[in-house]
Design an enzyme around this catalytic site. Sequence first.
Site, PDB file in Angstrom:
ATOM      1  N   SER A  39      -4.282  -2.742   0.653  1.00  0.00           N
ATOM      2  CA  SER A  39      -3.429  -3.565   1.511  1.00  0.00           C
ATOM      3  C   SER A  39      -4.273  -4.393   2.483  1.00  0.00           C
ATOM      4  O   SER A  39      -5.174  -5.088   2.046  1.00  0.00           O
ATOM      5  CB  SER A  39      -2.449  -2.642   2.231  1.00  0.00           C
ATOM      6  OG  SER A  39      -1.292  -3.340   2.544  1.00  0.00           O
ATOM      7  N   LYS A  80      -7.699  -6.631   1.617  1.00  0.00           N
ATOM      8  CA  LYS A  80      -8.131  -7.976   2.017  1.00  0.00           C
ATOM      9  C   LYS A  80      -9.549  -7.833   2.579  1.00  0.00           C
ATOM     10  O   LYS A  80     -10.437  -8.652   2.323  1.00  0.00           O
ATOM     11  CB  LYS A  80      -7.198  -8.556   3.101  1.00  0.00           C
ATOM     12  CG  LYS A  80      -5.685  -8.475   2.784  1.00  0.00           C
ATOM     13  CD  LYS A  80      -4.840  -9.088   3.907  1.00  0.00           C
ATOM     14  CE  LYS A  80      -3.424  -8.544   4.059  1.00  0.00           C
ATOM     15  NZ  LYS A  80      -2.512  -8.665   2.981  1.00  0.00           N
ATOM     16  N   TRP A 118       6.159  -7.904  -2.366  1.00  0.00           N
ATOM     17  CA  TRP A 118       5.682  -8.569  -1.137  1.00  0.00           C
ATOM     18  C   TRP A 118       4.242  -9.080  -1.314  1.00  0.00           C
ATOM     19  O   TRP A 118       3.845 -10.091  -0.768  1.00  0.00           O
ATOM     20  CB  TRP A 118       5.775  -7.537  -0.013  1.00  0.00           C
ATOM     21  CG  TRP A 118       5.412  -7.961   1.373  1.00  0.00           C
ATOM     22  CD1 TRP A 118       4.417  -7.433   2.150  1.00  0.00           C
ATOM     23  CD2 TRP A 118       6.060  -8.936   2.203  1.00  0.00           C
ATOM     24  NE1 TRP A 118       4.399  -8.024   3.389  1.00  0.00           N
ATOM     25  CE2 TRP A 118       5.401  -8.953   3.457  1.00  0.00           C
ATOM     26  CE3 TRP A 118       7.139  -9.816   2.011  1.00  0.00           C
ATOM     27  CZ2 TRP A 118       5.765  -9.804   4.501  1.00  0.00           C
ATOM     28  CZ3 TRP A 118       7.497 -10.660   3.067  1.00  0.00           C
ATOM     29  CH2 TRP A 118       6.819 -10.643   4.283  1.00  0.00           C
ATOM     30  N   HIS A 167       3.820   0.212  -3.266  1.00  0.00           N
ATOM     31  CA  HIS A 167       2.616  -0.161  -2.521  1.00  0.00           C
ATOM     32  C   HIS A 167       1.892   1.121  -2.078  1.00  0.00           C
ATOM     33  O   HIS A 167       2.350   1.807  -1.158  1.00  0.00           O
ATOM     34  CB  HIS A 167       3.133  -0.958  -1.312  1.00  0.00           C
ATOM     35  CG  HIS A 167       2.089  -1.565  -0.465  1.00  0.00           C
ATOM     36  ND1 HIS A 167       1.316  -2.618  -0.869  1.00  0.00           N
ATOM     37  CD2 HIS A 167       1.682  -1.275   0.808  1.00  0.00           C
ATOM     38  CE1 HIS A 167       0.494  -2.975   0.100  1.00  0.00           C
ATOM     39  NE2 HIS A 167       0.697  -2.168   1.130  1.00  0.00           N
TER      40      HIS A 167
HETATM   41  C1  GCU Z   1       2.146  -5.617   5.916  1.00  0.00           C
HETATM   42  C2  GCU Z   1       1.512  -6.972   5.751  1.00  0.00           C
HETATM   43  C3  GCU Z   1       0.602  -7.020   4.521  1.00  0.00           C
HETATM   44  C4  GCU Z   1      -0.369  -5.877   4.548  1.00  0.00           C
HETATM   45  C5  GCU Z   1       0.353  -4.577   4.741  1.00  0.00           C
HETATM   46  C6  GCU Z   1      -0.555  -3.365   4.963  1.00  0.00           C
HETATM   47  O1  GCU Z   1       3.059  -5.397   4.885  1.00  0.00           O
HETATM   48  O2  GCU Z   1       2.532  -7.918   5.676  1.00  0.00           O
HETATM   49  O3  GCU Z   1      -0.110  -8.241   4.492  1.00  0.00           O
HETATM   50  O4  GCU Z   1      -1.131  -5.871   3.376  1.00  0.00           O
HETATM   51  O5  GCU Z   1       1.146  -4.642   5.901  1.00  0.00           O
HETATM   52  O6  GCU Z   1      -1.718  -3.510   5.269  1.00  0.00           O
HETATM   53  O7  GCU Z   1      -0.051  -2.255   4.904  1.00  0.00           O
END
Ligand code: GCU
Length: 429
Positions: free
Chosen positions: A264, A268, A355, A410
């Site tokens: 998540s 990134k 998402w 997720h």
């Molecule tokens: C939120 C956010 C995402 C991210 C995620 C996480 O959903 O919008 O961009 O990847 O949190 O890190 O859990």
Amino acid sequence: MKSIAHPIGLLVILSFHASAFAQNRFVPNYDESAIPAYELPSALVTTKGASITDASMWHKSRRPEVLELFKTQVYGRSPAACEIQYELVSEKRDAIKGKAIRREVDVRMITGSQSTTMRLLIYTPKSSPSVPVFVGLNFQGNHTVDAAKDISITKNWVRNRNDGKNNRAMESSRGTAAGRWQIETIIDRGYGLVTIYYGDIDPDFADGFKNGIHPQFEQEMSSVPEGERWGSIAAWSYGLSRAVDYFEQDDAIDASRVAVIGHSRLGKTSLWAGASDPRFKLVISNNSGCGGAALSRRAVGETVGRINTSFPHWFSDNYLQYNENENACPVDQHMLLALIAPRAVYVASATKDKWADPKGEFLSCVHADPVYRLLGTQGMGDKRPPAEFPAAEAPVKSGHVGYHLRTGKHDVTDYDWAQYLDFADRHLK
Ligand code: GCU
């Protein structure tokens, strides 16, 4: 005299508020036929329009240009590597059913009189010296990856989830994230695992960068244009690079065989760490989505505008220019993967994680493939052009760019790890 609100006036005010609210409310698009028209910038054409036709042109001109664009337009410019000092905090020689040595090592990142300390939790197999390792940041503290009672609990800020209260980590959250880390399997397969609590490097909330590692570089950053200054993703990546600085001094770890993994927002982060530091030989993005592996121009699920609004501290301020304006950005996320080439990269999505735009994550791999091939690897594998969007549980992992879609939400599961370990066997062993 009492004033009585006029019923029609009230109605007008209420309906005005309702429409303003509707305007501000973000409605994600999940419909492929409603994706805005877009043209991806080519990884293999320079800003001035020159085609990149061989590996040396890529390394000499295009790669530095793309890297610079990601620094100035997306994640922000990080400071140069700082000095580190380290200290062994604890050692357990019979961890994980006696198969592993578990250590806690504090790595202090130092600039002048200021420093930030991150605590590395390190597992290495007892049987073999100098192993390849996976390194990844965790969300809720090192004590959440393993239920062992003697792992220290971070005193730093943590997110308030089921396992944190008043932004403090709790004893009751020991082992709550263990499912995401598969330590025993990793050890059995001959790898080490290093994890670090991301809040040790930079607490994850917008406060004008007063906390975490940012302030110690204030002076160095004062000469960097404001829009190009590093956000939190760059700061977390910076910590991962300093962890590699430490690995170079640890005999139990082979610093030339390091995989960086993240889920998540931390996926990134692993991508940016891998793109900006070539010492990561394998880079794994688990469900990283917008600002990670997913193509921004598709604007499916989370968008640039939405992420910059919810998490204003993650990216550089220049990235704000691309809110609802993705086509203006000189890069898209396939170019982030291309920066990792020819080192191995693996992107994973989950069917219910809409998402994060699973298809957009896959397409980034597809569009990074030509750069991998130009650099003499097989890219996504022997099929050319790369396979169609694969079905769930049908990993594409025979080349240097791996991808799978997993059934479910997720998360990071043992299925995900099974693929990463197979891929690592091919690229790190
Ligand atoms: C939120 C956010 C995402 C991210 C995620 C996480 O959903 O919008 O961009 O990847 O949190 O890190 O859990």
